[in-house]
Design an enzyme around this catalytic site. Structure first.
Site, PDB file in Angstrom:
ATOM      1  N   GLY A   7     -11.292  -3.130  -4.878  1.00  0.00           N
ATOM      2  CA  GLY A   7      -9.860  -3.386  -4.767  1.00  0.00           C
ATOM      3  C   GLY A   7      -9.595  -4.399  -3.674  1.00  0.00           C
ATOM      4  N   CYS A  35     -11.739 -11.012  -9.640  1.00  0.00           N
ATOM      5  CA  CYS A  35     -12.139 -11.094  -8.231  1.00  0.00           C
ATOM      6  C   CYS A  35     -12.925 -12.366  -7.941  1.00  0.00           C
ATOM      7  CB  CYS A  35     -12.941  -9.866  -7.833  1.00  0.00           C
ATOM      8  SG  CYS A  35     -14.382  -9.608  -8.871  1.00  0.00           S
ATOM      9  N   GLY A  37      -9.278  -1.609   1.173  1.00  0.00           N
ATOM     10  CA  GLY A  37     -10.688  -1.384   1.508  1.00  0.00           C
ATOM     11  C   GLY A  37     -10.862  -0.982   2.967  1.00  0.00           C
ATOM     12  N   GLU A  41     -16.083  -3.318  -2.557  1.00  0.00           N
ATOM     13  CA  GLU A  41     -16.097  -4.572  -3.325  1.00  0.00           C
ATOM     14  C   GLU A  41     -14.669  -5.107  -3.280  1.00  0.00           C
ATOM     15  OE1 GLU A  41     -18.881  -5.730  -4.619  1.00  0.00           O
ATOM     16  OE2 GLU A  41     -20.040  -3.944  -4.156  1.00  0.00           O
TER      17      GLU A  41
HETATM   18  P1  NAD Z   1      -5.637  -2.130  -4.596  1.00  0.00           P
HETATM   19  O1  NAD Z   1      -6.444  -2.183  -3.352  1.00  0.00           O
HETATM   20  O2  NAD Z   1      -4.172  -2.202  -4.484  1.00  0.00           O
HETATM   21  O3  NAD Z   1      -5.938  -0.792  -5.411  1.00  0.00           O
HETATM   22  C1  NAD Z   1      -7.233  -0.446  -5.830  1.00  0.00           C
HETATM   23  C2  NAD Z   1      -7.319   1.062  -5.984  1.00  0.00           C
HETATM   24  O4  NAD Z   1      -7.150   1.668  -4.712  1.00  0.00           O
HETATM   25  C3  NAD Z   1      -6.253   1.666  -6.895  1.00  0.00           C
HETATM   26  O5  NAD Z   1      -6.833   2.704  -7.661  1.00  0.00           O
HETATM   27  C4  NAD Z   1      -5.250   2.228  -5.892  1.00  0.00           C
HETATM   28  O6  NAD Z   1      -4.487   3.299  -6.386  1.00  0.00           O
HETATM   29  C5  NAD Z   1      -6.163   2.688  -4.769  1.00  0.00           C
HETATM   30  N1  NAD Z   1      -5.525   2.805  -3.454  1.00  0.00           N
HETATM   31  C6  NAD Z   1      -4.458   2.114  -2.981  1.00  0.00           C
HETATM   32  N2  NAD Z   1      -4.167   2.509  -1.714  1.00  0.00           N
HETATM   33  C7  NAD Z   1      -5.076   3.461  -1.389  1.00  0.00           C
HETATM   34  C8  NAD Z   1      -5.320   4.244  -0.214  1.00  0.00           C
HETATM   35  N3  NAD Z   1      -4.564   4.130   0.876  1.00  0.00           N
HETATM   36  N4  NAD Z   1      -6.363   5.109  -0.229  1.00  0.00           N
HETATM   37  C9  NAD Z   1      -7.149   5.233  -1.312  1.00  0.00           C
HETATM   38  N5  NAD Z   1      -6.960   4.531  -2.455  1.00  0.00           N
HETATM   39  C10 NAD Z   1      -5.942   3.654  -2.491  1.00  0.00           C
HETATM   40  O7  NAD Z   1      -6.201  -3.301  -5.529  1.00  0.00           O
HETATM   41  P2  NAD Z   1      -5.668  -3.749  -6.964  1.00  0.00           P
HETATM   42  O8  NAD Z   1      -4.399  -4.500  -6.795  1.00  0.00           O
HETATM   43  O9  NAD Z   1      -5.719  -2.605  -7.906  1.00  0.00           O
HETATM   44  O10 NAD Z   1      -6.846  -4.761  -7.406  1.00  0.00           O
HETATM   45  C11 NAD Z   1      -6.893  -6.097  -7.080  1.00  0.00           C
HETATM   46  C12 NAD Z   1      -7.904  -6.345  -5.975  1.00  0.00           C
HETATM   47  O11 NAD Z   1      -9.208  -5.905  -6.370  1.00  0.00           O
HETATM   48  C13 NAD Z   1      -8.076  -7.817  -5.675  1.00  0.00           C
HETATM   49  O12 NAD Z   1      -8.102  -8.017  -4.285  1.00  0.00           O
HETATM   50  C14 NAD Z   1      -9.446  -8.159  -6.280  1.00  0.00           C
HETATM   51  O13 NAD Z   1     -10.092  -9.271  -5.719  1.00  0.00           O
HETATM   52  C15 NAD Z   1     -10.179  -6.903  -6.046  1.00  0.00           C
HETATM   53  N6  NAD Z   1     -11.355  -6.811  -6.928  1.00  0.00           N
HETATM   54  C16 NAD Z   1     -12.611  -6.967  -6.378  1.00  0.00           C
HETATM   55  C17 NAD Z   1     -13.745  -6.933  -7.195  1.00  0.00           C
HETATM   56  C18 NAD Z   1     -15.143  -7.103  -6.628  1.00  0.00           C
HETATM   57  O14 NAD Z   1     -16.113  -6.829  -7.340  1.00  0.00           O
HETATM   58  N7  NAD Z   1     -15.287  -7.530  -5.386  1.00  0.00           N
HETATM   59  C19 NAD Z   1     -13.587  -6.715  -8.565  1.00  0.00           C
HETATM   60  C20 NAD Z   1     -12.294  -6.566  -9.087  1.00  0.00           C
HETATM   61  C21 NAD Z   1     -11.189  -6.603  -8.246  1.00  0.00           C
END
Ligand code: NAD
Length: 497
Positions: free
Chosen positions: A248, A305, A253, A270
Site C-alpha cells: 500500500g 505501483c 506502511g 511493499e
Molecule cells: P493504502 O495504504 O491507503 O491502503 C492499503 C491497505 O491498508 C488497505 O487495505 C487499507 O484499508 C489498509 N490501511 C489503511 N490504513 C491502515 C492502518 N492505519 N492500519 C492498517 N491498515 C490500514 O493504499 P491504497 O490506496 O489501497 O493503494 C495504493 C498504494 O499501494 C500506492 O502507494 C501504490 O504504489 C502501493 N502499491 C505498492 C505495490 C508494491 O508492490 N510496492 C503494489 C501495489 C500498490
C-alpha cells in the site's frame, strides 16, 4: 456488453457480504457496512461488513487454531499442501471469468486486464508457489568451534512456518496482490488473515470460498473486510500475528511498520513508487518507445505501483518523443471496463479521482500541459491520459506518487544527468531504460536506485521475478523463491554426540 456470469449474479444478489472466518461467512459484531461502488457508473453493487477489533481477534484466533501443531494443516505433508494450492490455482482458472468480472465491477479496470493480471496472475502465482511447498529446505553447516570433551557434532538449519500471517492489501490489483501474499504463506505452511482494501473487498471473499472448495482446512485463510483505521489497525497490531505483510502507500506502511514493531513481529512493506522511464537518443525504435512508455504509465489508469510516471528523454529527441507519446495517449479509447475495445477505464473511486485531479490542476499551474486532464464522461471516475512537460525536476508532480494516468516528461543531457534526475526521489521501486546500447544499459542498471529494472520494455511482474522497493518504496522483497522464505523462520540446531 458482457453478460455477468451466473456466479457473479448470485454473489451480487447477496447484497450484504459478511466476513469469512473458519471456512464460512461470519457476521461482524458491529452494525456497520461499507458500500462497494462500481466506479464506471457510481452505482452501489453491495455492502461489506466492517470487522471490529473483536472480529479481527476472532479471525486471528481461528487462524492460530488452524496453525496448532495438532491441526490438520500442520500435520499435512508438504506434497498434500501443494495439492491443495495447485487445486486452488485450477479453481481460479475455472472461475477466471467470474473473478475477473468481480474485479472489474469493484475496481473499474478493463476486463481484459482483470482477466490477465488479476485472475490469470493469481492462478499463475498460486501454481508457482504450490511447487515451492515441497522445496523448502535448510542447510548442513560445518562450524568452527570445537565441541566440549572432544565430542563430534552435526549442525543444520531448518525452516519453519512463521505462524499467523496478517496480509493487508491495496485495491489496484486486488486478486493478484492477494495471491502474492497468500500463495507463498500457504506454501510455507502458515495460516493467513487477509484484509482486502475497502474499495475492492468482493473478489477476496470469492477467493476465500474457492480456497475452501480446494480443500483448505477452516481457519487457514480468513478474510476480514473493513477500513484501515479500524480493521487494518486491529490486525496489524494484533499480538498473536507473527508476520505482517503489507502492500500500500508509504504513509500507511509507516504506521503498520510501527504497529508490527510494538509486538516485535516480522514485517514486510511493499510501498509506493515514482518510477522513471529513461529514453536515450539511440533507442532502437522511437515509435515502439512511445507505445511502451505510454503502456508503462496508462495501463490500469496509471494505478500501478511500478508505473513509469516520470519520463526522462535525451534533449535531441525530446520534442519528438513527447509528441509521439501524446499521439498514443490521444488515440486511447476511454470507456467502462466491460467495453472490450477500451484502452482505459475509470479510476477506482471518487476520492482517488479527486486526489489525482488536484495533482493535474497543480501541474497545469506549475508546468506545461501537453495533453489530457479532463473527465470526458458524464458519469464515473474517468480521466484522460495526461502528459506534462517540465525542466524542473523538483515539482510535486515529479516528486510525489500520483497513482493515476499522469506522466511528466523532463529532458536530460547525458547519462550522468539522467541518473542524477532519476535517482532524485525518496522512492525507488522500478525503472525502465530505453537504449540499443548494451553497455549503456548495464551502466544504468548498476547506478539506478530501483528494485526492478526493465530494459526496452515497460515493467511487468512475474511470479519468479522478485519485487521489492529501494529507499522508501519498502522493506523486503516479494515473489520469486525468496517470497516463500519470507514466511519461514530459520532454526539452527547443533547435535553433539
Ligand atoms: P493504502 O495504504 O491507503 O491502503 C492499503 C491497505 O491498508 C488497505 O487495505 C487499507 O484499508 C489498509 N490501511 C489503511 N490504513 C491502515 C492502518 N492505519 N492500519 C492498517 N491498515 C490500514 O493504499 P491504497 O490506496 O489501497 O493503494 C495504493 C498504494 O499501494 C500506492 O502507494 C501504490 O504504489 C502501493 N502499491 C505498492 C505495490 C508494491 O508492490 N510496492 C503494489 C501495489 C500498490
Amino acid at each position: 456488453m458482457i453478460e455477468l456470469t451466473e456466479k457473479v449474479q448470485k454473489f451480487l444478489a447477496k447484497k450484504k457480504h459478511h466476513l469469512y472466518i473458519d471456512g464460512h461467512n461470519s457476521e461482524s459484531s458491529i452494525e456497520d457496512n461499507i458500500p462497494v461502488i462500481n466506479p464506471a457508473d457510481e452505482t452501489t453493487i453491495g455492502y461489506v461488513a466492517v470487522a471490529s477489533t473483536e472480529d479481527v481477534d476472532r479471525a486471528v484466533k481461528s487462524s492460530k487454531r488452524a496453525f496448532h501443531p495438532d491441526a490438520d494443516w500442520r500435520k499435512m505433508l508438504p506434497s498434500d499442501r501443494a495439492k491443495i494450492i495447485f487445486k486452488l490455482a485450477d479453481l481460479i482458472e475455472t472461475h477466471a471469468e467470474s473473478l475477473a468480472q468481480m474485479v472489474t465491477l469493484e475496481n473499474g479496470k478493463l476486463i481484459k486486464d482483470a482477466r490477465s493480471s488479476d485472475a490469470g496472475g493469481a492462478a499463475h502465482t498460486f501454481r508457482y508457489y504450490a511447487g515451492w511447498a515441497t522445496k523448502i529446505e535448510g542447510e548442513t553447516l560445518d562450524i568452527s568451534q570445537k565441541q566440549r570433551g572432544g565430542q563430534q557434532n552435526f549442525a543444520f538449519t531448518k525452516r519453519e512456518p512463521v505462524g499467523v500471517v496478517a496480509a493487508i492489501i491495496p485495491w489496484n490489483f486486488p486478486l493478484s496482490i492477494a495471491a502474492w501474499k497468500v500463495a507463498p504463506a500457504l506454501a510455507a505452511g502458515c495460516t493467513v488473515v487477509l484484509k482486502p482494501s475497502e474499495e475492492t473487498p468482493l473478489s477476496a471473499l470469492m477467493l476465500a470460498e474457492l480456497a475452501t472448495e480446494a480443500g483448505l482446512p477452516p481457519g487457514v485463510l480468513n478474510v476480514v473486510t473493513g477500513d484501515g483505521t479500524r480493521t487494518g489497525a486491529a490486525l496489524s497490531s494484533h499480538p498473536e500475528v507473527s508476520k505482517v505483510t503489507f502492500t500500500g502507500s508509504i504513509q500507511t506502511g509507516k504506521l503498520i511498520g510501527k504497529a508490527a514493531m510494538e509486538n516485535v513481529n516480522g514485517v514486510s512493506l511493499e510501498l509506493g513508487g515514482k518510477s522513471p522511464a529513461i529514453v536515450f537518443d539511440d533507442a532502437i525504435d522511437l515509435n515502439a518507445v512511445a507505445k511502451g512508455v505510454a503502456a508503462g504509465i496508462f495501463r490500469n489508469q496509471g494505478q500501478v505501483c511500478v508505473a513509469g510516471s516520470r519520463v526522462y528523454i535525451q534533449k535531441k529527441i525530446f520534442d519528438k518523443v513527447v509528441a509521439d507519446i501524446a499521439h498514443v495517449a490521444e488515440g486511447m479509447k476511454i470507456s467502462h471496463g466491460f467495453d472490450e475495445s477500451a484502452d482505459m477505464g475509470p479510476l477506482v473511486s471518487q476520492s482517488h479521482w479527486t486526489k489525482v485531479k488536484n495533482y493535474i490542476d497543480k501541474g497545469e499551474q506549475e508546468s506545461k500541459m501537453v495533453t489530457g486532464g479532463k473527465n470526458p464522461m458524464d458519469k464515473g471516475y474517468y480521466l484522460q491520459p495526461t502528459i506534462f512537460s517540465s525542466e524542473d525536476n523538483k515539482l510535486s508532480i515529479i516528486q510525489e506518487e500520483i497513482f493515476g494516468p499522469v506522466l511528466v516528461a523532463v529532458p536530460f543531457d547525458d547519462m550522468d544527468d539522467a541518473i542524477a534526475k532519476a535517482n532524485d526521489n525518496i522512492m525507488g521501486l522500478a525503472a525502465t531504460v530505453w537504449t540499443a546500447n548494451v553497455s549503456k544499459s548495464m551502466k544504468m542498471i548498476e547506478r539506478l536506485e530501483a528494485g526492478i529494472i526493465y530494459v526496452n520494455s515497460p515493467v511487468r511482474s512475474d511470479p519468479n521475478l522478485p519485487l521489492g522497493g529501494f529507499k522508501q518504496s519498502g522493506i523486503g522483497t516479494e515473489l520469486g523463491k525468496g517470497g516463500v522464505y519470507n514466511y519461514t523462520k530459520l532454526k539452527a540446531v547443533n547435535i553433539v554426540y
